[in-house]
Structures are given as structure tokens and as C-alpha cells.
Write an enzyme that holds these catalytic residues in place. Structure first.
Site, mmCIF file in Angstrom:
data_model
loop_
_atom_site.group_PDB
_atom_site.id
_atom_site.type_symbol
_atom_site.label_atom_id
_atom_site.label_comp_id
_atom_site.label_asym_id
_atom_site.label_seq_id
_atom_site.Cartn_x
_atom_site.Cartn_y
_atom_site.Cartn_z
ATOM 1 N N CYS A 76 32.584 41.895 46.976
ATOM 2 C CA CYS A 76 31.199 42.219 47.227
ATOM 3 C C CYS A 76 30.798 41.877 46.365
ATOM 4 C CB CYS A 76 31.697 43.429 46.872
ATOM 5 S SG CYS A 76 31.731 43.970 45.219
ATOM 6 N N CYS A 94 37.324 47.242 40.981
ATOM 7 C CA CYS A 94 36.048 47.214 40.971
ATOM 8 C C CYS A 94 34.966 48.515 41.640
ATOM 9 C CB CYS A 94 35.196 45.843 41.801
ATOM 10 S SG CYS A 94 33.390 46.179 42.720
ATOM 11 N N CYS A 100 35.286 39.464 29.290
ATOM 12 C CA CYS A 100 34.490 40.687 28.683
ATOM 13 C C CYS A 100 33.567 41.176 29.879
ATOM 14 C CB CYS A 100 33.348 39.625 27.837
ATOM 15 S SG CYS A 100 32.763 40.990 26.880
ATOM 16 N N CYS A 155 32.752 40.363 41.157
ATOM 17 C CA CYS A 155 34.560 40.380 41.929
ATOM 18 C C CYS A 155 33.594 39.666 43.439
ATOM 19 C CB CYS A 155 33.625 42.208 42.524
ATOM 20 S SG CYS A 155 34.665 42.746 43.869
ATOM 21 N N CYS A 215 33.654 48.165 44.983
ATOM 22 C CA CYS A 215 34.117 48.253 46.735
ATOM 23 C C CYS A 215 35.370 48.602 46.246
ATOM 24 C CB CYS A 215 33.869 46.562 47.157
ATOM 25 S SG CYS A 215 34.788 45.293 46.690
HETATM 26 ZN ZN LIG Z 1 33.669 44.572 43.959
#
Ligand SMILES: [Zn+2]
Length: 135
Positions: free
Chosen positions: A100, A48, A122, A97, A51
Site C-alpha cells: 500500500c 501493516c 527501525c 509497505c 492494509c
Molecule cells: Zn500496507
């Protein structure tokens, strides 16, 4: 919903570029075929960009020709959060995610891609950061 990583909006604006912020925190979509990882075949882990949580690996990345990096499975099933998205007059499944809450993209199912799950995560390139395998 609360996340392990939560920051005030002003903090995200400082930490992310305007383009990253628009996608990760405002669920924008980067234009097709423009993202840096669309055709990447480098082996590694995709984290990510907000984060650092590990979200996808190159092992499940496949060529969907849709214009965005596509994966048939997350690295761990609890790495991402799936949320029904009824924006833009469609019913889609948003992928966030799980650590976060940042927007990553959408997941589609049953499109007939020759993958083990028949799912296509995607994902916006700009939501991810590739950490190439060593050596
Ligand atoms: Zn994240």
C-alpha cells in the site's frame, strides 16, 4: 509507482486515526520509547496497520535500545519497499509497505548489532499491528 492497495487520501483519513495517518501516510515518526511494540517479545506476525500485509515476524525482532521496534529482516524481502530519503538533511533509506506504500520507518546498516544481517529496520509501532501466534 503503483501499489496493489491504493486509496484516495480522504479514504485513508477516515480509516486511520490522526496519529496513524501522520506516520503511515505523511511519514512522521512517533516519539522514541512511546510505541506500543518497542519492547514487545510476544511471538507473532507484524502486519501493516494500513492494509494488513504481513511485514515482519517476532523471530527477527531484536533489542536495539533505539526506542522503536527493530527487526533485522522483513518477513519476505518483497514485503517492503526501500526508497532513498533525503529529508531532514540526511540520506536515509525509507521503508514502506510494498502493498500500500504506507511509511513504516527506516533501515540502517552496518551499526554493529550482533544480528545475521547487520541491518536494523527501525519501524514505528503505530505502523504495525501484532497478530500473536495462536496457543
Ligand atoms: Zn500496507
Amino acid at each position: 509507482m503503483s501499489y496493489d492497495v491504493e486509496k484516495p487520501d480522504e479514504q485513508w483519513r477516515v480509516e486511520l486515526t490522526p496519529a496513524e495517518y501522520a506516520v503511515l501516510r505523511q511519514a512522521a515518526t512517533e516519539p522514541a520509547f512511546t510505541g506500543e511494540y518497542t519492547d514487545t517479545k510476544t511471538k507473532g506476525v507484524y502486519s501493516c496497520r494500513a492494509c494488513g500485509a504481513e511485514l515482519f515476524t517476532s523471530n527477527t525482532k531484536f533489542e536495539s535500545h533505539c526506542g522503536w521496534p527493530s527487526f533485522y529482516d522483513p518477513k519476505d524481502s518483497d514485503a517492503v519497499e526501500l526508497i532513498e530519503d533525503r529529508s531532514h538533511g540526511m540520506v536515509r533509506t525509507e521503508v514502506r509497505c510494498a502493498r500500500c506504500g504506507s511509511h513504516l520507518g527506516h533501515v540502517f546498516e552496518g551499526e554493529g548489532y550482533p544480528t545475521p544481517t547487520d541491518q536494523r529496520y527501525c519501524i514505528n509501532s503505530i505502523s504495525l499491528r501484532l497478530m500473536p501466534d495462536e496457543g
